[in-house]
Design an enzyme around this catalytic site. Structure first.
Site, short mmCIF file in Angstrom:
data_model
loop_
_atom_site.label_atom_id
_atom_site.label_comp_id
_atom_site.label_asym_id
_atom_site.label_seq_id
_atom_site.Cartn_x
_atom_site.Cartn_y
_atom_site.Cartn_z
N LYS A 1 0.82 -1.21 0.00
CA LYS A 1 0.00 0.00 0.00
C LYS A 1 0.85 1.26 0.00
CE LYS A 1 -2.48 -0.43 3.61
NZ LYS A 1 -3.36 0.16 4.63
N ARG B 1 2.23 6.12 -3.19
CA ARG B 1 3.27 7.02 -3.68
C ARG B 1 3.41 6.96 -5.19
NH1 ARG B 1 3.98 5.79 1.52
NH2 ARG B 1 5.29 7.09 2.89
N ARG C 1 -3.94 2.79 19.80
CA ARG C 1 -3.64 1.36 19.72
C ARG C 1 -2.98 0.80 20.97
NH1 ARG C 1 -1.93 1.16 13.42
NH2 ARG C 1 -4.06 1.17 12.59
N GLN D 1 5.37 9.74 6.81
CA GLN D 1 4.37 10.56 6.13
C GLN D 1 4.77 12.04 6.14
OE1 GLN D 1 0.49 9.78 7.76
NE2 GLN D 1 0.50 7.64 7.12
N ASP E 1 3.47 -0.58 12.48
CA ASP E 1 2.17 -1.15 12.12
C ASP E 1 2.01 -2.58 12.60
OD1 ASP E 1 1.32 1.18 10.89
OD2 ASP E 1 2.09 0.60 8.93
#
Length: 426
Positions: free
Chosen positions: A19, A24, A342, A165, A311
């Site tokens: 992803k 990008r 989280r 990011q 992640d």
């Protein structure tokens, strides 16, 4: 949905395209010259948001196959101001990376998203863009984010928090700035943006702890093959490690070292993982991963390791729960500003399965026992990472897991449950 316990994972699989690279590639293709062919495109709700966003900006995208798309570039400064705000859905990647590009366009652009995205911090991109000369507005530091392009100048920006990011946003803006733009990282983060910009012809310079880019006249990406997403492979790697008798091979996985921290940590814990058929595609290392079940021992994760597996930390918590001894995670406060907090959602989910986990301000501690967790119920709370955690926990538990909100997995991994069933032995 009830996830029943499994005996083992066995077989050969491939997972959807990465992803991060897919986002990008679409964005660079949108501001490039000519057509960009993207093969292995990672289809998900988030990457669909990026496709929708560039279309709203006047870019034509052809979807030849589910994983093959063509982007007709509008040129470096050819994006058009839309009549309405751009909806980025739940994709922080779309919003933050696109903001850097829009800082170099003519017009006024408003970026927003769903309720979850509108709670996520955007000052971290607004501040450097303003320093470069763009006019940027937020709603008390959160979306909607309004960007008005202007005459930009290069800056040297030290990231206060490690974030690929934010780094990518600033580098994108640097394509339009006078002088060079340099981003200094406290610890390395995923570097797909640097690799793609360099492949498209941007003057990218990389040194230890920093990356610079200069202004360009044009970009041209041409063709890119996207490798399998390591984050999509991670739940299979963890499940196969924890289930006795497992033997699983995952083909054509991206092995970018800024993404594969989970492999290093699992191997430190005693996992049996082999990588073979190593090669390169589009500047990215790829290969096949073979996983055999193994008994694990506890470990501690340091702050400098976190960006390489941020992640995958929910899955690490589950692996730690099945390892011998106490594992610790620190320096992971970034988990508190994801789709959910989280640290809290992982703690709640695993405690409900009989796992001893204690939250900390910047991480958690897990007291592991080398046996199957009891099982129970898990609510994803709309977070796809927690839904995947619940699914894997169900496989490795003794009584299974009642998973509420399983549909959240579709955000990142359509077809996840079907692929899981294809290699699960019960």
């Amino acid at each position: 949905m009830k996830i029943e316990p499994a005996k083992a994972l066995r077989g050969h699989i491939a997972v959807p395209g990465d992803k991060s690279i897919s986002h990008r590639a679409v964005l660079v293709g949108a501001i490039g010259d000519g057509e960009t062919l993207i093969e292995g495109f990672g289809r998900s709700a988030d990457t669909e948001s990026t496709l929708a966003a560039v279309r709203r900006l006047g870019v034509t995208v052809h979807e030849d196959e589910i994983d093959t798309i063509r982007v007709e570039g509008a040129g470096l400064r050819g994006l058009r101001e839309p009549a309405r705000p751009i909806d980025c859905g739940n994709s922080g990647t779309t919003l933050r990376l696109l903001a850097g590009i829009l800082a170099g366009q003519a017009g006024r652009f408003e970026l927003s998203g769903d309720e979850s995205l509108r709670r996520r911090p955007m000052d971290r991109v607004a501040e450097p863009l303003a320093q470069m000369g763009a006019k940027v507005e937020t709603a008390d530091g959160m979306p909607p984010l309004v960007v008005e392009g202007g005459e930009l100048h290069g800056i040297r920006y030290e990231l206060p928090v490690a974030s690929a990011q934010v780094k990518s946003c600033v580098l994108h803006a640097g394509l339009y700035a006078q002088g060079r733009t340099t981003v200094v990282e406290p610890v390395p983060t995923r570097d797909h943006t640097e690799r793609l910009l360099a492949a498209a012809g941007a003057p990218v310079t990389r040194r230890q702890g920093r990356v610079s880019v200069g202004p360009v006249e044009r970009l041209r990406l041409g063709q890119i093959s996207v490798p399998g997403d390591f984050s999509a492979a991670a739940p299979f790697i963890v499940a196969a490690t924890l289930l006795p008798g497992s033997e699983l091979t995952i083909h054509d996985i991206g092995l970018n070292p800024t993404r594969t921290g989970l492999l290093d940590v699992l191997e430190r814990m005693g996992a049996r993982v082999t990588i073979f058929h190593r090669q390169r595609s589009g500047g990215e290392p790829i290969g096949d991963i073979e996983v055999h079940s193994a008994e694990l021992t506890a470990t501690a994760l340091r702050a400098e390791e976190i960006p390489r597996l941020v992640d995958e930390l929910p899955l690490f918590a589950l692996a730690a729960a099945c390892a011998r001894g106490e594992s610790r995670v620190e320096g992971a406060r970034e988990l508190r500003v994801k789709e959910t907090d989280r640290i809290e959602t992982v703690t709640t989910a695993l405690r409900g399965l009989g796992i001893r986990i204690v939250p900390r301000d910047d991480g958690f501690r897990v007291r592991g026992v080398p046996t199957r967790p009891r099982g129970g119920a898990v609510s994803s709370q709309g977070d796809h990472r927690i839904a995947i955690l619940g699914a894997v926990a169900g496989l490795v538990s003794s009584k299974g897991v009642a998973l509420e909100g399983a549909e959240a997995v579709a955000v990142s991994f359509p077809g996840f449950f079907e692929l899981l069933d294809s290699v699960t032995q019960r």
